[in-house]
Design an enzyme around this catalytic site. Structure first.
Site, PDB file in Angstrom:
ATOM      1  CG  HIS A 195      -2.095  -0.926   1.032  1.00  0.00           C
ATOM      2  ND1 HIS A 195      -2.874  -1.354   2.052  1.00  0.00           N
ATOM      3  CD2 HIS A 195      -2.595  -1.494  -0.082  1.00  0.00           C
ATOM      4  CE1 HIS A 195      -3.821  -2.142   1.587  1.00  0.00           C
ATOM      5  NE2 HIS A 195      -3.659  -2.253   0.298  1.00  0.00           N
ATOM      6  CD  GLU A 438      -9.325 -12.403 -19.216  1.00  0.00           C
ATOM      7  OE1 GLU A 438      -8.422 -11.700 -18.751  1.00  0.00           O
ATOM      8  OE2 GLU A 438     -10.400 -12.586 -18.625  1.00  0.00           O
ATOM      9  CB  CYS A 509      -8.854  -3.586 -20.429  1.00  0.00           C
ATOM     10  SG  CYS A 509      -9.345  -5.314 -20.322  1.00  0.00           S
TER      11      CYS A 509
HETATM   12  C1  PEP Z   1      -6.078  -9.006 -18.085  1.00  0.00           C
HETATM   13  O1  PEP Z   1      -6.034 -10.219 -17.865  1.00  0.00           O
HETATM   14  O2  PEP Z   1      -5.337  -8.434 -18.927  1.00  0.00           O
HETATM   15  C2  PEP Z   1      -7.011  -8.156 -17.346  1.00  0.00           C
HETATM   16  C3  PEP Z   1      -7.219  -6.892 -17.676  1.00  0.00           C
HETATM   17  O3  PEP Z   1      -7.653  -8.691 -16.293  1.00  0.00           O
HETATM   18  P1  PEP Z   1      -7.002  -8.974 -14.859  1.00  0.00           P
HETATM   19  O4  PEP Z   1      -5.629  -8.356 -14.833  1.00  0.00           O
HETATM   20  O5  PEP Z   1      -7.947  -8.382 -13.887  1.00  0.00           O
HETATM   21  O6  PEP Z   1      -6.973 -10.468 -14.835  1.00  0.00           O
HETATM   22 MG    MG Z   2      -7.596 -11.151 -16.762  1.00  0.00          MG
END
Ligand code: PEP
Ligand code: MG
Length: 577
Positions: A195, A438, A509
């Site tokens: 943190h 993913e 993302c």
């Molecule tokens: C990813 O897998 O790239 C993603 C955005 O999800 P997380 O990091 O939450 O698994």
């Molecule tokens: Mg992910």
């Protein structure tokens, strides 16, 4: 004489100031046996210290500057909750009574026991939560030992901001100290996920953690330069070094100021391609912060955090309130991801009974868990659909690996919509439901998925893990984690191409989207929507505004067509130049 020290740089920038050591040293904890007649008095003394610790934290919480990221208050709340947690307080009281020991000794014993449990955890984020146990215990211990003056105090005189050197700095310390002005932090313990590190980044204070023996090696009042980019500290620098780092600092400050000018400018490339820049958020408060940093909306709201740090699951109403707050707070569209639990994201109440899986990342996580536990999924879906009445929302399904899985989840969403409408509730029309890409299977089958999904979002964190067969939280194989692996780049391109051919928008993302080193390459692969940690938005925007996308696309074609690894690597290394 100058002295170079090195640790882990966790918050970027150059800080220059004089050393101020926090907490004169580790606490000496006395241990003694109580007379039976004194036991209840000792319990009362412990509760008094616990109460005072809570008062202190509430007071500090009230001093959080307006507009500060939501995570700051959340960390203080975590400590407040921990102060009330039975596993801490009841165990201490039980120890005082059963072992007839003083409150400090009982607290130390329980702190060490809890720390040992956290240290066993596989997930690095949860492992680093042992810091919270230690911070909270240290606060109570200092009160019991009447050593509160070891804590940071408000400076009255207007002196130069110091470099704080400490064994560790708690979130509460950071809030107090950042208000007074701090040039940098150096701590002996902690890691990039602590943190302390997260908060230092939020406040933009250069920070090095894990610099062992810092308190022994750095003298009080000595001048020190902290390079948070490289994780180096230079004690007692000569005039030449001071000049060099002052200049570097000035350049960085000027750069930051120039970046902030881009906040309200659209992200349009030199050849006129409009790129969407969105934020990844974890709490509703982050949404405001994200807009301040130039994000046009939210491309990933991770809902797992609603389920963490608590006993029991959040019910539909609680979730509805939380999602409505986020939807209302975000200016622009918001993509909310349904529950992604399992593997590296565990919660107390969500874990199923049964044998521990050998390969949790390949097991019952994310959408698989939700389809196996339809009640869990339905409750979240109903809350989401109800919140859709308050703003432009998209629903995103994590870890999709087949069309059937996507269809099954979609059917549950359709059924929940009908049910809610039959109950007389408002649900927005035509809410887009999309798939995270993913898992390599999803990228390879993207043209088929595109017939059902309204959008795709590439989650590179997992896509890389599953493509290269490396556990993303296993430090032993971290060195293999390579976003620029040809297999990863091909899967990204395949997904974008499937989207282009079927009119399905494709976003990214994963962390890769927010890494300015990869922006040009991703533009070249055809990406037009980037979702990232808000702090990276402006830097990525600047690169986009300086890029010629058509030229980058030509270069990317050459990368993908490379016949040998040497040619591939040379093209990637020189990309955009
Ligand atoms: C990813 O897998 O790239 C993603 C955005 O999800 P997380 O990091 O939450 O698994
Ligand atoms: Mg992910």
């Amino acid at each position: 004489m100058s002295l170079w020290l090195s640790g882990i740089g966790v918050s970027r920038g150059i800080g220059i100031g004089r050393v101020q050591r926090l907490h004169g040293g580790d606490l000496e904890i006395p241990e003694y046996t109580l007379q039976p007649a004194d036991i209840e008095h000792e319990v009362t003394r412990f509760f008094g210290a616990q109460r005072r610790a809570k008062e202190q934290l509430r007071q500090i919480r009230g001093q959080i500057p307006g507009g500060a990221p939501g995570e700051i208050a959340a960390f203080i709340d975590t400590h407040l909750l921990m102060l009330d947690d039975r596993s801490l307080t009841e165990a201490v009281v039980a120890l005082i009574r059963s072992a007839q020991c003083n409150a400090e000794a009982a607290l130390k014993k329980q702190r060490d026991a809890l720390t040992a449990v956290f240290e066993q955890m596989e997930d690095p984020y949860l492992r680093s939560r042992k810091d919270d146990v230690q911070h909270v215990s240290a606060r109570i211990l200092r009160i019991l030992l009447k050593q509160e003056k070891g804590m940071p105090v408000q400076r009255t005189e207007q002196s130069e901001p110091p470099v704080i050197v400490a064994d560790d700095v708690t979130p509460a310390d950071i809030i107090l100290l950042s208000q007074q002005g701090v040039a940098a932090f150096i701590t002996e313990y902690g890691g990039p996920l602590s943190h302390t590190a997260i908060l230092a980044r939020s406040f933009g204070i250069p920070t090095i953690v894990g610099l062992h023996n810092a308190r022994r090696l750095l003298r009080e009042g000595e001048l020190v330069i902290v390079d948070g980019d490289l994780g180096h500290a230079l004690a007692d620098p000569d005039a030449q070094a001071q000049e060099f780092f002052q200049a570097k600092r000035q350049r960085q400050l000027a750069d930051r100021a120039a970046l902030s000018q881009l906040r309200d400018k659209p992200a349009i490339s030199r050849d006129g391609i409009k790129i969407k820049l969105l934020a990844n958020i974890e709490m509703s408060e982050d949404a405001v912060h994200a807009a301040d940093l130039g994000a046009e909306g939210v491309g990933l709201y991770r809902t797992e955090f609603l389920y963490m740090n608590r006993r029991g699951l959040p019910d539909e109403e609680e979730q509805y309130q939380a999602y409505s707050r986020v939807v209302a707070a975000v200016k622009g569209p918001i993509t909310i991801r349904t529950l992604d639990l399992g593997a590296d994201k565990q919660v107390d109440s969500g874990s199923r009974q049964g044998p521990t899986p050998n390969n949790p990342a390949l097991g019952l996580r994310a959408i698989r868990l939700c389809l196996k536990e339809p009640e869990l999924f339905r409750t979240q879906v109903r809350a989401l659909l109800r919140a859709s009445a308050h703003g432009a929302m998209q629903i995103m399904l994590p870890m999709i690996s087949s069309v059937q899985e996507f269809r099954q989840a979609q059917q549950i969403i359709v059924a929940a919509t009908e049910q809610l409408r039959a109950e007389g509730r408002t649900v927005a029309d035509n809410i887009p439901v999309g798939a995270m890409i993913e898992v390599p299977a999803a990228a390879l089958a993207a043209p088929l998925l595109a017939r059902h999904a309204r959008f795709f979002s590439i989650g590179t964190n997992d896509l890389i893990q599953y493509t290269l067969a490396i556990d993303r939280v296993d430090e032993e194989v971290n060195y293999l984690y390579d976003p620029l692996h040809p297999a990863v780049l091909r899967l990204i391109r395949m997904t974008i191409e499937a989207g282009e051919q079927s009119g399905v928008p494709v976003a990214m993302c994963g962390e890769m989207a927010g890494d300015p080193r990869h922006t040009r390459l991703l533009l070249g692969l055809g990406l037009t929507e980037f979702s990232m940690h808000p702090a990276s938005v402006l830097e990525v925007k600047r690169i986009i505004m300086e890029s010629n996308v058509a030229e980058l696309r030509r270069q990317a074609q050459r990368v993908l067509a490379a016949r040998g690894m040497r040619e591939f690597q040379d093209l990637v290394a020189g990309f955009g130049h």
